[in-house]
Motif scaffolding. Structure first.
Motif: not given
Lengths: 276, 288
Positions: B17-20, B24-25, A121-123, A146-147
């Protein structure tokens, strides 16, 4: 415990206990499938009936009239793509974490792993607004990306561990022959790390296939996933329980078969890191 | 010794991986940080304005937020001991020799609940726990219990499904721990003492500790994340009796449309999660 209890409880009780455990695990699925074979009238019978004339009508309606088939295909496309992408990105990263020494490695590893603990939910809130502004709502690629937030950490975690189990002498030998690091990874370490890669792929696929919240928030029709579809039957007063259970069965049963076939690897992955 | 590898090579392996994950994170988190400093309501987008830390002040003093947080930890504190107790019992039974076929079948059936789509567990709950035509009331001898519409019962029902879905996980993790005990040591201990409790406490327990720690960490994270199953089963109701933290934030953000406030709540949840993860991992886990 009383002294009378020497070694094992009597065989009879052990068998009874095992049967009860199995029944509790399996019964909800039995009920799901039988409900999916009931007509609405039978499904709403109080108290519920255990024997009735089964019908596949719910499946036909759900799959072909309500569009559950399309959502199953969407889920499949999304789960396979995100798994492939997570492996393509995560395997080299795992190799670097297992084989190279560099500054900030511990922090990096910690960051990768923390991602798994963060509540989606944070994202979901910012991702929704960003996707809306970029016109990415209701697109497969949005969910595929996003997954990665939970698949990539899983892949990195499991595969790093697996690479560490590959003896370093092999690298060295290849290195003396003049092989590049990339060749060492793909030709030497990867084949030996395949079990770990497979386990992480299974997890990644199951997590993506099962996910609801992002699917609910980020898709409408074109990229709607199967769990989001199942939930959308829940609106209104007279719920079509048979159809809901038919859709549920269509979502769950393939995963269950898959999980049973790969149960050894699954259990290994789940308990990995938990026994050391 | 490992030979040195150039920075460029390292980055080629780990950079993507770091960039991805950053895209998204982390990018969404930065955006959430920005949103949380604004009055940001999806129905009043013309009136977006900077309000500093006001949303954070609201969250920190909001009893609804802390009640949802408390409810979440209460769920963890009620479900986890049941899962560990049952899981340990199942693991001990499965660990005993004999009845191989039956035990293999049991192990297989333990995999099923864990692989089940969380949303489907909620839907199944709706069907099985329905007051009128639910099979649960029938199995309870024709009881007339209102599971979904009553606060306490709804909470018990959530605990039931959480226990159903995750006890197998605990059992399998502990079983893996039990199988790490060297056979001759366990045999010797059993000859020495007739009590299974003594064997468990002094011989097997040390091998179970890492598994128990992993269970604690993962169950904490999963309970903070818990959304799908409760959303499809009770939507947080009746009232707010099963509104756990992730559901509450979703309600504020997407049903009350107050993205600014929800973002502030999400960021506070994130901070709590990171602090907990830090504590857990630093205390218990071996790292790279």
């Amino acid at each position: 415990m009383a002294a009378a209890n020497r070694r094992a409880p009597p065989l009879f009780w052990q068998i009874a206990l095992l049967l009860v455990i199995m029944a509790v695990c399996v019964f909800p699925f039995y009920w799901m499938v039988t409900t999916s074979l009931k007509t609405q009238v039978v499904a709403l019978n109080a108290p519920p009936v255990w024997f009735f004339e089964p019908t596949l009508e719910n499946y036909r309606e759900a799959l072909f009239e309500d569009g559950v088939l399309d959502t199953l295909i969407n889920s499949l496309i999304i789960a396979i793509s995100t798994t492939a992408l997570a492996l393509a990105l995560g395997v080299p990263a795992a190799f670097a974490l297992a084989r190279f020494e560099f500054r900030g490695k511990k922090d990096l590893w910690f960051w990768f792993i923390t991602n798994r603990m963060v509540s989606p939910i944070v994202l979901a809130l910012p991702f929704f607004l960003i996707a809306k502004n970029l016109g990415l709502l209701d697109k497969h690629i949005t969910l595929i990306l996003i997954y990665l937030t939970f698949n990539l950490p899983i892949v990195i975690w499991i595969v790093t561990d697996q690479f560490r189990g590959v003896p370093y002498d092999l690298d060295e030998a290849a290195r003396l022959e003049g092989a590049s690091q990339f060749t060492i990874m793909t030709r030497i370490c990867l084949p030996l790390a395949m079990p770990g890669v497979a386990v992480s792929a299974i997890f990644s696929f199951i997590f993506s296939w099962n996910e609801l919240m992002f699917g609910l928030i980020l898709t409408r029709t074109d990229a709607k996933t199967a769990p989001a579809m199942a939930v959308s039957f829940m609106e209104g007063y007279n719920l079509p329980y048979g159809k809901i259970m038919a859709t549920s069965s269509l979502i769950v049963i393939p995963v269950l078969i898959f999980a049973l076939l790969a149960s050894k690897q699954l259990v290994r992955g789940l308990t990995m890191g938990a026994v050391k | 010794m490992r030979d040195r590898v150039s920075r460029r090579t390292i980055f080629a392996f780990i950079g993507p991986s770091i960039i991805a994950l950053a895209l998204v994170g982390i990018a969404p988190l930065l955006y959430a940080g920005w949103t949380s400093l604004h009055f940001f309501n999806l129905t009043k987008l013309r009136r977006v304005k900077f309000i500093g830390l006001e949303n954070y002040g609201t969250v920190l003093t909001d009893p609804v937020f802390w009640e949802a947080m408390g409810r979440t930890f209460f769920l963890l504190a009620s479900a986890l001991p049941i899962q560990v107790a049952l899981g340990l019992g199942i693991a001990l039974v499965l660990h005993r020799p004999g009845l191989t076929l039956l035990k293999t079948l049991t192990r297989l059936s333990l995999v099923l609940p864990m692989a089940t789509t969380y949303a489907v567990v909620g839907l199944l709950g709706q069907v099985m726990f329905n007051q009128k035509f639910g099979v649960v009331n029938q199995l309870l001898g024709g009881a007339d219990i209102n599971w979904i519409g009553d606060s306490t019962n709804a909470f018990i029902m959530i605990i039931f499904w959480d226990v159903w879905q995750w006890t197998p996980f605990v059992a399998l993790v502990l079983l893996a721990g039990l199988s790490m005990v060297p056979g001759e040591i366990e045999e010797a201990a059993r000859l020495e003492s007739k009590s299974w409790w003594v064997v468990l406490r002094y011989v097997q327990l040390p091998f179970l500790i890492p598994g128990l720690v992993a269970v604690l960490i993962l169950r904490t994270a999963d309970t903070l994340k818990l959304f799908d199953m409760v959303f499809t089963l009770t939507r947080g109701g009746p009232g707010s009796s099963t509104e756990f933290i992730s559901l509450m934030i979703q309600r504020v953000g997407f049903r009350a449309f107050d993205q600014g406030l929800a973002s502030a709540q999400a960021i506070i949840l994130l901070i709590i999660t990171i602090v907990l993860a830090q504590i857990y991992i630093r205390v218990f886990y071996k790292e790279v």
